[in-house]
Enzyme design. Structure first.
Site, PDB file in Angstrom:
ATOM      1  N   VAL A 125       3.823  10.407  -6.712  1.00  0.00           N
ATOM      2  CA  VAL A 125       4.302   9.980  -8.027  1.00  0.00           C
ATOM      3  C   VAL A 125       3.370   8.932  -8.634  1.00  0.00           C
ATOM      4  O   VAL A 125       2.891   9.075  -9.766  1.00  0.00           O
ATOM      5  CB  VAL A 125       5.754   9.445  -7.930  1.00  0.00           C
ATOM      6  CG1 VAL A 125       6.182   8.766  -9.235  1.00  0.00           C
ATOM      7  CG2 VAL A 125       6.712  10.596  -7.609  1.00  0.00           C
ATOM      8  N   SER A 132       4.764   0.896 -11.180  1.00  0.00           N
ATOM      9  CA  SER A 132       6.125   0.487 -11.558  1.00  0.00           C
ATOM     10  C   SER A 132       6.610   1.280 -12.773  1.00  0.00           C
ATOM     11  O   SER A 132       7.766   1.684 -12.848  1.00  0.00           O
ATOM     12  CB  SER A 132       6.141  -1.003 -11.907  1.00  0.00           C
ATOM     13  OG  SER A 132       5.644  -1.762 -10.844  1.00  0.00           O
ATOM     14  N   ARG A 311      27.870   6.301  -6.556  1.00  0.00           N
ATOM     15  CA  ARG A 311      26.516   5.939  -6.962  1.00  0.00           C
ATOM     16  C   ARG A 311      26.203   4.570  -6.355  1.00  0.00           C
ATOM     17  O   ARG A 311      27.018   3.645  -6.436  1.00  0.00           O
ATOM     18  CB  ARG A 311      26.420   5.878  -8.496  1.00  0.00           C
ATOM     19  CG  ARG A 311      24.992   5.625  -8.903  1.00  0.00           C
ATOM     20  CD  ARG A 311      24.736   5.797 -10.375  1.00  0.00           C
ATOM     21  NE  ARG A 311      23.329   5.475 -10.610  1.00  0.00           N
ATOM     22  CZ  ARG A 311      22.849   5.100 -11.772  1.00  0.00           C
ATOM     23  NH1 ARG A 311      23.618   5.028 -12.824  1.00  0.00           N
ATOM     24  NH2 ARG A 311      21.563   4.816 -11.888  1.00  0.00           N
ATOM     25  N   VAL A 337       6.331 -20.636  13.945  1.00  0.00           N
ATOM     26  CA  VAL A 337       6.875 -20.975  15.272  1.00  0.00           C
ATOM     27  C   VAL A 337       5.775 -20.858  16.333  1.00  0.00           C
ATOM     28  O   VAL A 337       5.699 -21.665  17.266  1.00  0.00           O
ATOM     29  CB  VAL A 337       8.068 -20.038  15.632  1.00  0.00           C
ATOM     30  CG1 VAL A 337       8.448 -20.169  17.101  1.00  0.00           C
ATOM     31  CG2 VAL A 337       9.266 -20.344  14.736  1.00  0.00           C
ATOM     32  N   GLY A 339       2.681 -21.424  15.895  1.00  0.00           N
ATOM     33  CA  GLY A 339       1.575 -22.359  15.653  1.00  0.00           C
ATOM     34  C   GLY A 339       0.261 -21.609  15.525  1.00  0.00           C
ATOM     35  O   GLY A 339       0.205 -20.531  14.934  1.00  0.00           O
ATOM     36  N   GLU A 363       8.040   1.725  -2.765  1.00  0.00           N
ATOM     37  CA  GLU A 363       9.395   2.161  -3.196  1.00  0.00           C
ATOM     38  C   GLU A 363      10.004   1.197  -4.219  1.00  0.00           C
ATOM     39  O   GLU A 363      11.202   0.924  -4.195  1.00  0.00           O
ATOM     40  CB  GLU A 363      10.319   2.371  -2.004  1.00  0.00           C
ATOM     41  CG  GLU A 363       9.871   3.557  -1.184  1.00  0.00           C
ATOM     42  CD  GLU A 363      10.988   4.450  -0.698  1.00  0.00           C
ATOM     43  OE1 GLU A 363      12.112   4.387  -1.227  1.00  0.00           O
ATOM     44  OE2 GLU A 363      10.722   5.225   0.218  1.00  0.00           O
TER      45      GLU A 363
HETATM   46  C1  LIG Z   1       0.658   1.262   1.274  1.00  0.00           C
HETATM   47  C2  LIG Z   1       1.276   1.873   0.066  1.00  0.00           C
HETATM   48  C3  LIG Z   1       1.977   3.065   0.194  1.00  0.00           C
HETATM   49  C4  LIG Z   1       2.535   3.682  -0.934  1.00  0.00           C
HETATM   50  N1  LIG Z   1       3.112   4.926  -0.818  1.00  0.00           N
HETATM   51  C5  LIG Z   1       3.436   5.623  -1.948  1.00  0.00           C
HETATM   52  C6  LIG Z   1       3.838   6.992  -1.878  1.00  0.00           C
HETATM   53  O1  LIG Z   1       3.966   7.570  -0.791  1.00  0.00           O
HETATM   54  N2  LIG Z   1       4.085   7.649  -3.032  1.00  0.00           N
HETATM   55  C7  LIG Z   1       3.977   7.053  -4.255  1.00  0.00           C
HETATM   56  O2  LIG Z   1       4.197   7.724  -5.268  1.00  0.00           O
HETATM   57  N3  LIG Z   1       3.598   5.743  -4.355  1.00  0.00           N
HETATM   58  C8  LIG Z   1       3.323   5.027  -3.235  1.00  0.00           C
HETATM   59  N4  LIG Z   1       2.907   3.723  -3.324  1.00  0.00           N
HETATM   60  C9  LIG Z   1       2.807   3.086  -4.634  1.00  0.00           C
HETATM   61  C10 LIG Z   1       3.789   1.959  -4.857  1.00  0.00           C
HETATM   62  O3  LIG Z   1       5.091   2.456  -5.032  1.00  0.00           O
HETATM   63  C11 LIG Z   1       3.269   1.158  -6.046  1.00  0.00           C
HETATM   64  O4  LIG Z   1       2.111   0.469  -5.616  1.00  0.00           O
HETATM   65  C12 LIG Z   1       4.291   0.195  -6.594  1.00  0.00           C
HETATM   66  O5  LIG Z   1       5.355   0.884  -7.183  1.00  0.00           O
HETATM   67  C13 LIG Z   1       3.688  -0.773  -7.607  1.00  0.00           C
HETATM   68  O6  LIG Z   1       2.910  -0.114  -8.549  1.00  0.00           O
HETATM   69  P1  LIG Z   1       1.423  -0.626  -8.883  1.00  0.00           P
HETATM   70  O7  LIG Z   1       0.708  -0.803  -7.604  1.00  0.00           O
HETATM   71  O8  LIG Z   1       0.848   0.291  -9.885  1.00  0.00           O
HETATM   72  O9  LIG Z   1       1.642  -2.052  -9.503  1.00  0.00           O
HETATM   73  P2  LIG Z   1       2.000  -2.365 -11.031  1.00  0.00           P
HETATM   74  O10 LIG Z   1       3.091  -1.508 -11.495  1.00  0.00           O
HETATM   75  O11 LIG Z   1       0.740  -2.378 -11.805  1.00  0.00           O
HETATM   76  O12 LIG Z   1       2.531  -3.852 -10.896  1.00  0.00           O
HETATM   77  C14 LIG Z   1       1.667  -4.957 -10.669  1.00  0.00           C
HETATM   78  C15 LIG Z   1       2.552  -6.192 -10.548  1.00  0.00           C
HETATM   79  O13 LIG Z   1       3.287  -6.384 -11.774  1.00  0.00           O
HETATM   80  C16 LIG Z   1       4.679  -6.418 -11.505  1.00  0.00           C
HETATM   81  N5  LIG Z   1       5.410  -5.785 -12.603  1.00  0.00           N
HETATM   82  C17 LIG Z   1       5.173  -4.612 -13.218  1.00  0.00           C
HETATM   83  N6  LIG Z   1       6.086  -4.361 -14.155  1.00  0.00           N
HETATM   84  C18 LIG Z   1       6.942  -5.405 -14.146  1.00  0.00           C
HETATM   85  C19 LIG Z   1       8.116  -5.750 -14.874  1.00  0.00           C
HETATM   86  N7  LIG Z   1       8.621  -4.931 -15.815  1.00  0.00           N
HETATM   87  N8  LIG Z   1       8.727  -6.913 -14.601  1.00  0.00           N
HETATM   88  C20 LIG Z   1       8.249  -7.725 -13.634  1.00  0.00           C
HETATM   89  N9  LIG Z   1       7.145  -7.467 -12.911  1.00  0.00           N
HETATM   90  C21 LIG Z   1       6.510  -6.312 -13.153  1.00  0.00           C
HETATM   91  C22 LIG Z   1       4.847  -5.651 -10.210  1.00  0.00           C
HETATM   92  O14 LIG Z   1       6.056  -5.995  -9.545  1.00  0.00           O
HETATM   93  C23 LIG Z   1       3.604  -6.072  -9.449  1.00  0.00           C
HETATM   94  O15 LIG Z   1       3.813  -7.327  -8.855  1.00  0.00           O
HETATM   95  C24 LIG Z   1       2.414   3.057  -2.185  1.00  0.00           C
HETATM   96  C25 LIG Z   1       1.731   1.834  -2.302  1.00  0.00           C
HETATM   97  C26 LIG Z   1       1.143   1.269  -1.216  1.00  0.00           C
HETATM   98  C27 LIG Z   1       0.362   0.004  -1.379  1.00  0.00           C
END
Ligand SMILES: Cc1cc2nc3c(=O)[nH]c(=O)nc-3n(C[C@H](O)[C@H](O)[C@H](O)COP(=O)(O)OP(=O)(O)OC[C@H]3O[C@@H](n4cnc5c(N)ncnc54)[C@H](O)[C@@H]3O)c2cc1C
Length: 388
Positions: A125, A132, A311, A337, A339, A363
């Site tokens: 996805v 996000s 839900r 803990v 150190g 997630e």
């Molecule tokens: C090791 C790993 C495994 C993963 N596995 C999968 C997978 O199997 N399938 C898949 O589809 N994805 C996967 N992901 C993706 C993961 O779900 C995303 O990295 C995550 O949802 C954040 O998206 P982004 O990295 O684009 O950060 P961004 O969306 O760019 O966000 C960057 C920062 O801004 C913050 N932010 C963004 N919007 C808002 C808001 N409206 N309010 C407050 N803060 C906000 C975020 O919380 C974050 O701190 C994986 C990621 C990693 C690192």
């Protein structure tokens, strides 16, 4: 009546998972962390003993287990190594939208065989430009006759390098927002799927995470999961099932950090006595126990609700953010803990602190969980559990 007891079957499942974690995962965790090698052999064994894909319905040869059953299982597996266990969990994430929306034809072709042999799956996805903000994805699926042609790139896809099939979210109508997205299930050997390199991550290093590019990937229309336009609903609905299990994974890691802390604090001497006699050490450990218990109950609540037809989006988000943030704090305190030894890779808590960070990101980040909770609160729903 409130009843927190496990059934005899659940106790047997917990014991099976605990033994597997102790005998198969824990002894190999360090090797997989150091080498980054994908734990294929461990996954094969997990499949053989019945610890993979627990929620496939019995009519498709699955175990037909509940989210609660998964919660009980994952706490034990993640206790031993969250890198290895994430590979198992990612299969569930890919399965969840498919089980929510797929036709009988898809379930027979792709899901039923998973009972007989180890089959890996990936949920594709997130994209380089949209994590996000799922509605911001740019991958497209264009209808051409009886097929869809998918083009675009995904990022951070867990299990990608070993996946037998992908769940892919793509835009079928660029002008329809959430309702313009559709989900597809696609065999990983289909021409047009290009895998990126294995990413080198801070923690959970044996979990296989890659970019995946689709170039004119031709998918017959019967492989659409649900109806055209259902993709966003299905892909997000999956989290109601999986977030409680991710959250309990964090509880498992926190429990490991606490157990290491207790053992270390009772054997390490400073000023002529074990460091555990100091409240500066014993109170943070007591707080670990307090928060682990609270986190587990939040997971149980979120699991119970969905298993009983309610839900649980609000409760699943609360469980996810509480457990992820709690486990990060617990692992940081565990390093304290220990150190100086806590900072060293020859001692166990350094790995836990690296591994646990991802729970606040994958997630749905901890901020995004707060966004979801706030929305429920502002809409005036979810403040009370629906069963109250
Ligand atoms: C090791 C790993 C495994 C993963 N596995 C999968 C997978 O199997 N399938 C898949 O589809 N994805 C996967 N992901 C993706 C993961 O779900 C995303 O990295 C995550 O949802 C954040 O998206 P982004 O990295 O684009 O950060 P961004 O969306 O760019 O966000 C960057 C920062 O801004 C913050 N932010 C963004 N919007 C808002 C808001 N409206 N309010 C407050 N803060 C906000 C975020 O919380 C974050 O701190 C994986 C990621 C990693 C690192």
């Amino acid at each position: 009546m409130i009843d927190f007891s496990l059934t005899d079957e659940q106790k047997a499942l917990r014991d099976l998972a605990r033994d597997f974690a102790k005998n198969e995962i824990a002894p190999n965790a360090e090797h997989h962390d150091h080498t980054g090698e994908f734990p294929k052999e461990i996954l094969k064994k997990a499949h053989d003993v019945g610890l993979m894909n627990l929620h496939i319905p019995t009519e498709y040869n699955g175990a037909g287990m509940t989210v609660m059953d998964e919660i009980i299982t994952f706490e034990e597996l993640f206790y031993a190594c969250s890198g290895v266990s994430t590979a198992i969990l990612a299969n569930n994430l890919a399965l969840a939208p498919v089980l929510l929306g797929a036709s009988d034809e898809i379930l027979k072709k792709f899901i039923q065989p998973m009972a007989d042999q180890l089959t890996m799956a990936a949920y594709a996805v997130t994209e380089p430009g949209a994590g996000s903000d799922v509605a911001g994805i740019r991958t497209t699926a264009k209808r051409v006759g009886d097929d869809y042609i998918i083009n675009g790139s995904k990022m951070w896809i867990t299990n990608a390098g070993f996946a037998d099939w992908f769940f892919i979210l793509a835009k079928t109508d660029s002008n329809a927002g959430h309702k313009g997205m559709s989900g597809f299930i696609v065999d990983a050997k289909t021409p047009g799927i290009i895998l990126g390199k294995k990413e080198k991550n801070m923690g959970q290093r044996c979990s296989d995470t890659r970019s995946v590019t689709f170039e004119d990937l031709k998918v017959p229309k019967w492989q659409m999961v649900g109806k055209e336009g259902d993709g966003f609903k299905i892909a997000m609905g999956a989290f109601d099932h999986t977030r409680p299990t991710v959250a309990i994974g964090a509880v498992g890691v926190a429990r490991a950090a606490m157990d290491h802390s207790i053992r270390y604090a009772n054997t390490r001497n400073a000023f002529g006595k074990p460091i555990s006699v100091n409240q500066g050490v014993s109170f943070p450990i007591a707080e670990m126990a307090r928060d682990i218990e609270a986190g587990r109950l939040l997971c149980y609540q979120a699991g119970w609700l969905i298993d009983n037809g309610y839900r649980n989006t609000y409760q699943a988000s609360i469980a996810k953010v509480f457990c992820a943030d709690m486990a990060m704090r617990v692992c940081t305190d565990a390093v304290q803990v220990f150190g100086g030894y806590g900072f060293n890779e020859e001692y166990p808590v350094e790995k836990l602190m690296r591994d646990v960070k991802i729970f606040q990101i994958y997630e749905g980040t901890s901020q995004i969980q707060r966004v979801i909770i706030s929305k429920f609160l502002n809409d005036g729903v979810g403040i009370e559990s629906p069963n109250l």
